[in-house]
Design an enzyme around this catalytic site. Sequence first.
Site: not given
Length: 371
Positions: A97, A184
């Site tokens: 990720q 994010y």
Amino acid sequence: MSKLFEPYDMNGTVLANRIVMAPMTRSRAVTGIPDEHTAIYYEQRATAGLIISEGVPVSEEGRGYLFTPGIYTDEQTEGWKRVTDAVHAQGGKIFSQLWHVGRLSHVSIQPDKMAPVSSVPHTAEKSLVYAWAEPGTAGPIQASQPRALRIEEIHRITGDFVRAAHRAMEAGFDGVELHGANGYLFEQFINGALNTRDDEYGGSIANRRRFLVDTLDAVTREIGNSHVGVRLSPFGRLYDMRPYAEEAQTWLSIAEELSVKNLAYVHLSDQLTIGAESIPEGFAAKFRQAYQGTLIAAGGFDSATAEAALERGDLDLIAFGRPFISNPDLVERMRQNWPIVEPSRDSFYGAKENISNGYTDYPPYQNDLAS
């Protein structure tokens, strides 16, 4: 056979079952480099059909939490190679990720103590990161005020993701997931309440999704579309993400755009189990209709609700997070209907004196019985 335990062809990556280990930050890499404990941790959980690694910063600027293992140096890449070798030796599959936190950081861990970066210079209110609360003392601390990225810097960060993806494949990962969820950096551009830019990266839905889409395109050109997934959190409210006009249209537009890219998967994060609101009733079905590829979701599933979602065709793969922390053999526990151990919240995060504590020392069920 239960659908949960059936093999699944994920655009060329064949998974042993439909159970995914969701990405979970553990902050256990003291040096920022994956070590032998990291390799053991993932190896223990390799019976998952797919492991998605913890968030892996693509640059020093992209870090928001201490002790997270990145993938922007040769040493980090070699560390991850030991991890992927361990997982593959057990027959598992693992995606990395790729992560840039944007404004969810603190000056104490930024290069040269500079301000974190974001779409706009607005602080994430009441949002804690894990940094140097005071010199030499790690702990939760309010995220610093960010500065707005210039257009050429946005392009530079896309390049950081491309280089990280290349490193990930060199390290032996089966693919990468772009972290576009949970407040994010990518979501700091997508969110219309936060992103008030007046250039090609702000305003319209097409402009607000541009950074994510352009980065996905650049990464797929580098490593191939079948090796690339993306995580999203529609209607996410973590880290001061607020409601905005055309919110549903924004996410459905992204779903339609992703549907034509023939990616490995799209991974939805429902934030109900991590203290935020759930995806609105009925929206997941609309997303499923708009996005035609492999769809994963995480959000408080157990074996029964996971099986039901697969049987209905709502999802193709089911991601489990916290149960994998304390049940390295979660797949077999669910297959055999053995008890599921609750993890200790005290050991979720952070580099401990005994680093294996709450990390690699949870036993499999049969060992637990013997003790």
